[in-house]
Design an enzyme around this catalytic site. Sequence first.
Site, PDB file in Angstrom:
ATOM      1  N   ARG A 233       6.598   2.557  -7.546  1.00 10.02           N
ATOM      2  CA  ARG A 233       6.175   2.763  -6.150  1.00 10.02           C
ATOM      3  C   ARG A 233       4.758   3.322  -6.050  1.00 10.02           C
ATOM      4  O   ARG A 233       4.146   3.267  -4.996  1.00 10.02           O
ATOM      5  CB  ARG A 233       7.182   3.643  -5.396  1.00 10.02           C
TER       6      ARG A 233
ATOM      7  N   ASP B  47       3.444  11.738   0.999  1.00  9.75           N
ATOM      8  CA  ASP B  47       4.828  12.091   0.666  1.00  9.75           C
ATOM      9  C   ASP B  47       4.935  13.492   0.079  1.00  9.75           C
ATOM     10  O   ASP B  47       3.952  14.192  -0.125  1.00  9.75           O
ATOM     11  CB  ASP B  47       5.552  10.994  -0.120  1.00  9.75           C
TER      12      ASP B  47
END
Length: 214
Positions: free
Chosen positions: A152, A167
């Site tokens: 990712r 994040d």
Amino acid sequence: MRVDILTLFPSLLLPYFGESILKRALDSKAVEIHVHDIRDYSLDKHKKVDDTPYGGGAGMLMTCQPIFDAIEQLKTFNKGPVIYLTPQGKVFKQAKAASLAKSTNLIFLCGRYEGIDYRVREALVDEEISIGDYVLTGGELAALVVVDAIVRLLPGVLGDEKSIHHDSFSSAFDGKKEHPHYTKPADFRGMKVPDVLLSGNHAAIEKWRKDHLQ
Ligand code: ADE
């Protein structure tokens, strides 16, 4: 990036790569993932891959021959480190995911049973990673966790590049966690989304988000 994963149970890993973001990453060629069955490399006529431990004791160990042959063959086209997933390894963190995401080649070895012959670890393994202080039945779940966390981070894999930086583990938020997220509807069973998020006032929204990191 090219990732090779050695396992006795390829069918435990493959479905995960066939869905969602991992599938998109493979389709877009951001990463190539090759899963190899260690049993295919066994020279034993019954394709045996394990044996009892010298000195006695419970359980079986994965033997040297199939793993040595598999890794030596892989190393001719994958020059990356050999990473063994084991509860004795260093506990996996986001910073490690970020550093592994810079590699172009990685080889993962999943153990089963009571582990692998120590000569594999001495001669072939470059690093040992644990995904946490608990013992799983094998390294496959750990390999999925580690590969997912790495993939990712590869360029272009998440649709919105910003979501990486925003994040929970990013330094952008000083190691703090995330602000609450809401999507439609604005009122669900009387539970309302905070007005500021509907206001269109981006400065006010940013401030609200910073104030509500948790
Ligand atoms: N294999 C078994 N348990 C494990 C763990 N916690 N992390 C990595 N590999 C493992």
